[in-house]
Design a protein around this motif. Sequence first.
Motif, PDB file in Angstrom:
ATOM      1  N   LYS B   3       0.847  -1.195   0.000  1.00 59.34           N
ATOM      2  CA  LYS B   3       0.000   0.000   0.000  1.00 59.34           C
ATOM      3  C   LYS B   3       0.881   1.243   0.000  1.00 59.34           C
ATOM      4  O   LYS B   3       1.986   1.231   0.545  1.00 59.34           O
ATOM      5  CB  LYS B   3      -0.907  -0.013   1.225  1.00 59.34           C
ATOM      6  N   ASP B   4       0.364   2.298  -0.619  1.00 61.26           N
ATOM      7  CA  ASP B   4       1.098   3.563  -0.740  1.00 61.26           C
ATOM      8  C   ASP B   4       1.061   4.300   0.599  1.00 61.26           C
ATOM      9  O   ASP B   4      -0.012   4.700   1.063  1.00 61.26           O
ATOM     10  CB  ASP B   4       0.427   4.379  -1.850  1.00 61.26           C
ATOM     11  N   CYS B   9      -7.030   8.033   3.576  1.00 59.70           N
ATOM     12  CA  CYS B   9      -8.480   8.022   3.332  1.00 59.70           C
ATOM     13  C   CYS B   9      -9.172   8.845   4.416  1.00 59.70           C
ATOM     14  O   CYS B   9      -9.005   8.578   5.610  1.00 59.70           O
ATOM     15  CB  CYS B   9      -9.018   6.598   3.328  1.00 59.70           C
ATOM     16  N   PHE B  50     -11.990   0.614   1.801  1.00 58.97           N
ATOM     17  CA  PHE B  50     -10.713   1.260   1.462  1.00 58.97           C
ATOM     18  C   PHE B  50      -9.489   0.548   2.038  1.00 58.97           C
ATOM     19  O   PHE B  50      -8.375   0.833   1.629  1.00 58.97           O
ATOM     20  CB  PHE B  50     -10.735   2.733   1.910  1.00 58.97           C
ATOM     21  N   LYS B  53      -6.575  -0.702  -0.020  1.00 57.13           N
ATOM     22  CA  LYS B  53      -5.721   0.314  -0.663  1.00 57.13           C
ATOM     23  C   LYS B  53      -4.972   1.180   0.340  1.00 57.13           C
ATOM     24  O   LYS B  53      -3.916   1.740   0.026  1.00 57.13           O
ATOM     25  CB  LYS B  53      -6.594   1.257  -1.520  1.00 57.13           C
ATOM     26  N   VAL B  54      -5.530   1.349   1.514  1.00 58.47           N
ATOM     27  CA  VAL B  54      -5.011   2.345   2.461  1.00 58.47           C
ATOM     28  C   VAL B  54      -4.644   1.660   3.783  1.00 58.47           C
ATOM     29  O   VAL B  54      -5.427   0.858   4.309  1.00 58.47           O
ATOM     30  CB  VAL B  54      -6.082   3.446   2.716  1.00 58.47           C
ATOM     31  N   HIS B 128     -12.714  -0.300  -6.961  1.00 63.94           N
ATOM     32  CA  HIS B 128     -11.261  -0.291  -6.754  1.00 63.94           C
ATOM     33  C   HIS B 128     -10.509   0.017  -8.054  1.00 63.94           C
ATOM     34  O   HIS B 128      -9.497   0.721  -8.036  1.00 63.94           O
ATOM     35  CB  HIS B 128     -10.803  -1.634  -6.166  1.00 63.94           C
ATOM     36  N   GLU B 129     -11.000  -0.477  -9.168  1.00 54.65           N
ATOM     37  CA  GLU B 129     -10.387  -0.155 -10.472  1.00 54.65           C
ATOM     38  C   GLU B 129     -10.398   1.347 -10.727  1.00 54.65           C
ATOM     39  O   GLU B 129      -9.399   1.938 -11.136  1.00 54.65           O
ATOM     40  CB  GLU B 129     -11.197  -0.811 -11.604  1.00 54.65           C
ATOM     41  N   LEU B 131     -10.692   3.676  -8.535  1.00 50.33           N
ATOM     42  CA  LEU B 131      -9.814   4.305  -7.552  1.00 50.33           C
ATOM     43  C   LEU B 131      -8.365   4.260  -8.040  1.00 50.33           C
ATOM     44  O   LEU B 131      -7.646   5.279  -7.999  1.00 50.33           O
ATOM     45  CB  LEU B 131      -9.953   3.528  -6.234  1.00 50.33           C
ATOM     46  N   ASP B 132      -7.929   3.089  -8.522  1.00 48.93           N
ATOM     47  CA  ASP B 132      -6.551   2.941  -9.025  1.00 48.93           C
ATOM     48  C   ASP B 132      -6.286   3.898 -10.184  1.00 48.93           C
ATOM     49  O   ASP B 132      -5.266   4.601 -10.215  1.00 48.93           O
ATOM     50  CB  ASP B 132      -6.306   1.495  -9.488  1.00 48.93           C
TER      51      ASP B 132
END
Lengths: 359, 359
Positions: B3-4, B9, B50, B53-54, B128-129, B131-132
């Motif tokens: 994850k970045d 979020c 989220f 991703k987060v 999610h797509e 979001l990416d």
Amino acid sequence: MIKDNNLYCIIMAGGVGARFWPKSRQSMPKQFLDIFGTGKSFLRMTFERFTPKVNSENFLVVTNRKYKDLVLEQLPEISPAQVLCEPIGKNTAPCICYAAYYLQKINPKAKMIVTPSDHLVLKEDKFHEILDNALSFIDKENILMTIGITPSRPETGYGYIQTSDSDTISKVKCFTEKPNLELAEAFIQSGEFFWNSGIFIWKVRDIINAIEKFLPEHHALFAKITDAYGTEREEEAIKEVFAECRPISIDYGVMEKAENVYVHIGEFGWSDVGTWGSLYQHSRKDKCANAIPEHGCYLYDTKSSIISIPNGKIAVINGLKDYIVVDTDDALLICPRSEEQNIKKYIDEVKFNDGDKHI
Amino acid sequence: MIKDNNLYCIIMAGGVGARFWPKSRQSMPKQFLDIFGTGKSFLRMTFERFTPKVNSENFLVVTNRKYKDLVLEQLPEISPAQVLCEPIGKNTAPCICYAAYYLQKINPKAKMIVTPSDHLVLKEDKFHEILDNALSFIDKENILMTIGITPSRPETGYGYIQTSDSDTISKVKCFTEKPNLELAEAFIQSGEFFWNSGIFIWKVRDIINAIEKFLPEHHALFAKITDAYGTEREEEAIKEVFAECRPISIDYGVMEKAENVYVHIGEFGWSDVGTWGSLYQHSRKDKCANAIPEHGCYLYDTKSSIISIPNGKIAVINGLKDYIVVDTDDALLICPRSEEQNIKKYIDEVKFNDGDKHI
């Protein structure tokens, strides 16, 4: 006014009717409910209806053992010994036998008024007049007296009593079961038929004579334990008697068969409040004909409905006409008034799925 | 998947909407409710949407101070420091300012996803797509990204975003308020209009630049207390800032004015579940099209209704069509679905008579 020390009032409070579910419960049947929100239960109102005539210590309440504490809570004027506990309900004849044989032991001169615990009487003065008349009559005559109500509509939910003449007190020609509508209309037309209120007045001696004659098995059972009444052995003895005795109503077992049955007819704003419909009829209504509690109801486009909510709760209701809405802590009922005869069926389904928890 | 660490979020959870009364309350607004009976509140579902991703420690929940404990209870993965408490609601711009200036201090490279806490997303993979894609886009471009939903009906309850071309990511031509039905139908016909989901994606630097330009007063207030963020003085400082700052939405205050606003369009089973109607639409239905809990409902002659009762309670309902029935411990609502826009009015009347007790 001096009260007659030989006069007793027997309140039959063992009913477990489910027609007012979810307001009434197995643990809290109708007679213990303050269903009009007056601050007094049916039982309490019944007790107070007779206190002008009967000494507090001359009341007997016959009920199921599990309601004993409820009775004593609602009638603090009576002692625990005045609550006769049935181990199991066996209809009105065993209930009345218990009270009669008990009374015969403690006072053979006893006169008994027997009354249901969950009816409504709006005109108490008229009722007391009738009571006085009836009591004078049984003082002189060895008869069984019942009270008949002048019918105001062809009600199919009540039993009827046919009289043999048009006097205020007259000999009963016959008792009838609940009629169909056609028959009920004919009853009213004839002027000879009266609603059976289930209120009886008699000397203990006379009812016991009748029981001995028409219900000899019951007589044998209840007479046999005379020694036990009012003693420590009463509970055990009564348990055995109730286990053995046949369930039967006093109407069917005695009143329909005895020859010395009289009816005192009258009209005193009586209702057995046996249905939501009759409760609705006797309730205070708002300007849209809704029977609702004083507080907590916010109604919009809602008419001719009967609504019951727990104290402190609010209800916002839009768009109901002729409905019953009854909300309790653990059950909610919403049902058209025209469908109330199905409530019993609903309860059976709830019972089948969820057990007794909400019943 | 790594994850970045720069990705945050921000969950906006300060709403106090009353449209789901009596299920939602001032003390328990919609975002904290498990209204579908899935075992997860809207807030919890939002959080879990989220987490792929987060990082957990990169969530910030902005809410009213009185809901802090509720947030921490429903999201045990986050620390108290991650709940940014508003002393008073001032619409979305101050809420987003608080999070943005806070983040700028702790991580000037922060990228923010801003999301409402009480919406529904049924197709999480598709979401999610998007979001990416959106995150890749803002990595390269200094723009403000919003997510637009391909409309499936001429909804008059949502704001719309007009695009300037037909690409998946395109520059926003304009934001519009809730249209009337005629206009909404024209919007759909045009193919240029998308529902405004209220989900935003941007670098903290870019949103702060926009706030500085279009909401200079807000910039001054929130930038001035930079020293206080993350310290003991934060609560006091924020209290003063919120007392002074003008209430305004981020859409009206920034998005409608900024030139560098893009929309990523898509369809991912989104709903703001803003009405009982939309809740009904997204609920599992029985064979008579009733949206009801799994247990406790006994329905007769009842259709297309939505019914909510407390756990462990039962409801016996006869003869309702297209109704909303919501029962809670202290309030009961019965209302035709077609009248739900009046619920607000009912609440006001309850408030007027009974105060805030049941609200």
